[in-house]
Design a protein around this motif. Structure first.
Motif, PDB file in Angstrom:
ATOM      1  N   SER A  12      -0.321  -2.949   2.926  1.00  0.00           N
ATOM      2  CA  SER A  12       0.044  -2.379   4.222  1.00  0.00           C
ATOM      3  C   SER A  12       0.691  -3.479   5.055  1.00  0.00           C
ATOM      4  O   SER A  12       0.062  -4.501   5.348  1.00  0.00           O
ATOM      5  N   GLU A  13       1.954  -3.265   5.443  1.00  0.00           N
ATOM      6  CA  GLU A  13       2.617  -4.283   6.254  1.00  0.00           C
ATOM      7  C   GLU A  13       1.896  -4.467   7.589  1.00  0.00           C
ATOM      8  O   GLU A  13       1.771  -5.597   8.090  1.00  0.00           O
ATOM      9  N   GLN A  14       1.399  -3.390   8.157  1.00  0.00           N
ATOM     10  CA  GLN A  14       0.661  -3.504   9.411  1.00  0.00           C
ATOM     11  C   GLN A  14      -0.575  -4.371   9.234  1.00  0.00           C
ATOM     12  O   GLN A  14      -0.858  -5.252  10.058  1.00  0.00           O
ATOM     13  N   SER A  15      -1.323  -4.150   8.156  1.00  0.00           N
ATOM     14  CA  SER A  15      -2.506  -4.950   7.887  1.00  0.00           C
ATOM     15  C   SER A  15      -2.128  -6.410   7.642  1.00  0.00           C
ATOM     16  O   SER A  15      -2.808  -7.328   8.112  1.00  0.00           O
ATOM     17  N   ARG A  17       0.388  -7.997   8.862  1.00  0.00           N
ATOM     18  CA  ARG A  17       0.772  -8.628  10.127  1.00  0.00           C
ATOM     19  C   ARG A  17      -0.427  -8.839  11.042  1.00  0.00           C
ATOM     20  O   ARG A  17      -0.418  -9.737  11.884  1.00  0.00           O
ATOM     21  N   GLU A  18      -1.466  -8.042  10.891  1.00  0.00           N
ATOM     22  CA  GLU A  18      -2.699  -8.308  11.625  1.00  0.00           C
ATOM     23  C   GLU A  18      -3.382  -9.559  11.092  1.00  0.00           C
ATOM     24  O   GLU A  18      -4.001 -10.316  11.843  1.00  0.00           O
ATOM     25  N   THR A 166       0.934   3.792   2.042  1.00  0.00           N
ATOM     26  CA  THR A 166       1.927   3.579   3.100  1.00  0.00           C
ATOM     27  C   THR A 166       3.270   3.150   2.531  1.00  0.00           C
ATOM     28  O   THR A 166       4.298   3.274   3.201  1.00  0.00           O
TER      29      THR A 166
END
Length: 208
Positions: A12-15, A17-18, A166
């Motif tokens: 997950s790119e969002q994960s 980046r977190e 995703t």
């Protein structure tokens, strides 16, 4: 800059980046000759999420060499300081350099990826003293870290599946077929053997 290959939640790119806010050049790649395997006790499941240390559902995801299997993973670059934070988070793994190829263009590259270790090597090479091992592991859990009798932690497995989803159906299908439980079943087979294991409110897609 250091190139990192992530194969579980970092799909997950969002994960990602977190975890590494300043990462760059996030892309999907193939990693030939490896498979995922859920065979490492996730101490965080005990220390932060309340799992009993004698549960069998403690496994987090690692990798191991496997002829004829290519996993789809994420690759990105980060600074040395960000990598050191990631290294600390993934302290119980061994880091190796692997060959990758861009999923769309086939462009070859190399990156650092977490892979399997052993309890003996971890104690000798990553925990300099018994006190350090006690701080990192022993205060939460007394058994071996790398086991063939444990099962994926359900919520962690769901998060990994969601992360793969995703990126599209083909990435999810690759995850299901190139990821294995410690006893050798594909994750696809494991989910078929255990219908209802992943709560519907956690998983928002069909893995069948």
């Amino acid at each position: 800059m250091i190139s990192v290959v992530g194969y579980g939640s970092l799909l997950s790119e969002q994960s990602a980046r977190e975890t590494v806010p300043n990462l760059s050049n996030y892309r999907l790649v193939r990693v030939p000759g490896y498979r995922r395997v859920f065979d490492k006790v996730g101490i965080v499941f005990i220390s932060r999420h309340g799992m009993p240390p004698d549960s069998l559902e403690l496994a987090s995801c690692s990798t191991e060499a496997a002829d004829g299997i290519d996993i789809i993973a994420a690759q990105f670059e980060c600074s040395e300081s960000d990598f050191l934070e990631l290294y600390e988070r993934e302290h119980r793994y061994r880091w190796i350099e692997v060959k990758t190829c861009h999923l769309d263009t086939g462009e070859p590259s190399r990156g650092r990826m977490c892979t399997g270790y052993s309890d003996t090597d971890y104690r000798l090479n990553k925990c300099v003293t018994e006190a350090e091992y006690q701080r990192r592991v022993g205060q939460y859990y007394a058994g071996p870290l790398w086991r063939r009798d444990i099962l994926p932690n359900p919520r962690y497995l769901a998060f990994c599946l969601q992360s793969a989803a995703t990126q599209g159906e083909s990435v999810l299908q690759n995850f299901l077929d190139t990821s294995f439980t410690a006893d050798g079943r594909s994750v696809r087979q494991y989910l078929a053997d255990n219908p209802g294991l992943i709560p519907a409110e956690v998983v928002e897609y069909s893995y069948r």
